[in-house]
Enzyme design. Structure first.
Site, PDB file in Angstrom:
ATOM      1  N   GLU A  42     -61.539  51.531  50.535  1.00 53.83           N
ATOM      2  CA  GLU A  42     -60.398  52.424  50.674  1.00 53.83           C
ATOM      3  C   GLU A  42     -59.969  52.378  52.127  1.00 53.83           C
ATOM      4  OE1 GLU A  42     -58.737  57.002  50.373  1.00 53.83           O
ATOM      5  OE2 GLU A  42     -60.906  56.660  50.268  1.00 53.83           O
ATOM      6  N   ASP A  81     -61.794  54.140  58.144  1.00 58.94           N
ATOM      7  CA  ASP A  81     -60.833  54.898  58.942  1.00 58.94           C
ATOM      8  C   ASP A  81     -61.265  54.808  60.397  1.00 58.94           C
ATOM      9  OD1 ASP A  81     -58.655  57.292  57.911  1.00 58.94           O
ATOM     10  OD2 ASP A  81     -59.152  57.212  60.038  1.00 58.94           O
ATOM     11  N   ASP A  84     -49.054  55.707  56.232  1.00 58.24           N
ATOM     12  CA  ASP A  84     -47.755  55.823  56.896  1.00 58.24           C
ATOM     13  C   ASP A  84     -46.887  54.664  56.397  1.00 58.24           C
ATOM     14  OD1 ASP A  84     -45.590  55.581  58.738  1.00 58.24           O
ATOM     15  OD2 ASP A  84     -46.781  56.577  60.275  1.00 58.24           O
ATOM     16  N   ASP A 141     -46.529  58.676  48.371  1.00 57.98           N
ATOM     17  CA  ASP A 141     -45.466  59.640  48.136  1.00 57.98           C
ATOM     18  C   ASP A 141     -44.136  59.125  48.687  1.00 57.98           C
ATOM     19  OD1 ASP A 141     -45.228  61.406  51.072  1.00 57.98           O
ATOM     20  OD2 ASP A 141     -46.882  60.037  50.725  1.00 57.98           O
ATOM     21  N   THR A 194     -56.083  63.909  46.643  1.00 56.70           N
ATOM     22  CA  THR A 194     -56.500  64.312  47.977  1.00 56.70           C
ATOM     23  C   THR A 194     -55.850  65.645  48.342  1.00 56.70           C
ATOM     24  OG1 THR A 194     -54.666  63.267  49.162  1.00 56.70           O
ATOM     25  CG2 THR A 194     -56.554  61.873  48.624  1.00 56.70           C
ATOM     26  N   GLU A 247     -52.249  65.077  49.139  1.00 58.39           N
ATOM     27  CA  GLU A 247     -51.507  64.703  47.940  1.00 58.39           C
ATOM     28  C   GLU A 247     -51.119  65.946  47.146  1.00 58.39           C
ATOM     29  OE1 GLU A 247     -52.054  62.051  43.846  1.00 58.39           O
ATOM     30  OE2 GLU A 247     -53.664  62.126  45.332  1.00 58.39           O
TER      31      GLU A 247
END
Length: 252
Positions: free
Chosen positions: A51, A76, A125, A159, A200, A203
């Protein structure tokens, strides 16, 4: 830097499920588990799923708990973000999940060719002005090819109408084989599936504000010479500057 963030950094350094290596060390010594994640960490031969930009790790943890026959690694650059997911993995003794603190551009230092089966990109992003930083752009597709099995699957949940449209154009132009494509995930049959039902924190915030979630997944072959679409795409009316900051002037 606040005491809470320093505390999280300190705890992350002690967690066995978190790996972080300075770039200088990678260049000079390499990553000792590159090509050996299954044998040295997971102790099985199950598929490895990444991920990218995992944030707090909700997807990494959620997928690991739902699919014990796969291994999941959240990536991350922010240690304070990773702490949340790593804390859950540690406290729940989840054996098929880990976290890697590094830049996405450096994943070939950590994974050997063909070591990764799938990649999830969750709410990145959209990088509307910088295609070379777009995680579904061809620059990153070629990067993923360096670590993925041929015809491995890339998943995107977003989104952003802009990123969804761009990604659809990119996959169509390069004739990449589609797995799924929906502009309104939770109003479609795909949204009822367990794997896509993980939401999440941010989300859920976007859903509460009336945004639809888009999902698209495709096979990434190793042979196609990838080209960038040149169609003009309408920008989003809002922009998520980070996973924690939402700006929607036209909708609030």
């Amino acid at each position: 830097m606040g005491k809470n963030k320093l505390k999280k950094f300190s705890e992350v350094e002690q967690m066995k499920c978190v790996f972080q290596y300075p770039f200088r060390v990678l260049e000079e010594q390499g990553f000792p588990m590159r090509g050996q994640w299954n044998r040295e960490y997971f102790h099985n031969d199950n598929p490895i799923v990444l991920e990218l930009g995992c944030g707090k790790g909700e997807y990494t943890v959620g997928l690991a708990e739902r699919f014990p026959d796969k291994n999941f690694i959240g990536i991350d650059i922010k240690g304070a973000r990773i702490w949340s997911g790593a804390r859950q993995v540690t406290d729940r003794n989840i054996q098929n999940a880990a976290f890697l603190r590094t830049s996405i551009e450096l994943i070939p230092f950590f994974f050997a060719p063909g070591e990764v089966d799938e990649i999830w990109i969750t709410f990145p992003d959209p990088q509307m002005k910088k295609v070379n930083k777009r995680l579904t752009g061809t620059r990153f597709m070629n990067l993923y090819r360096k670590v993925m099995k041929p015809d491995g699957i890339v998943h995107l949940k977003t989104d952003s109408p802009f990123l969804y449209k761009y990604t659809g154009l990119m996959t169509a132009l390069n004739r990449l084989k589609m797995v799924a494509d929906t502009a309104d995930l939770y109003a479609s049959p795909e949204g009822a599936g367990d794997i896509l039902g993980i939401r999440t924190f941010y989300e859920q915030q976007w859903l509460d504000r009336g945004l639809t979630i888009k999902y698209i997944a495709w096979h990434l072959d190793h042979d196609t010479v990838l080209a960038e679409p040149d169609e003009e795409i309408e920008p989003d009316t809002y922009r998520s500057f980070s996973r924690g900051e939402l700006q929607m002037p036209d909708m609030l």
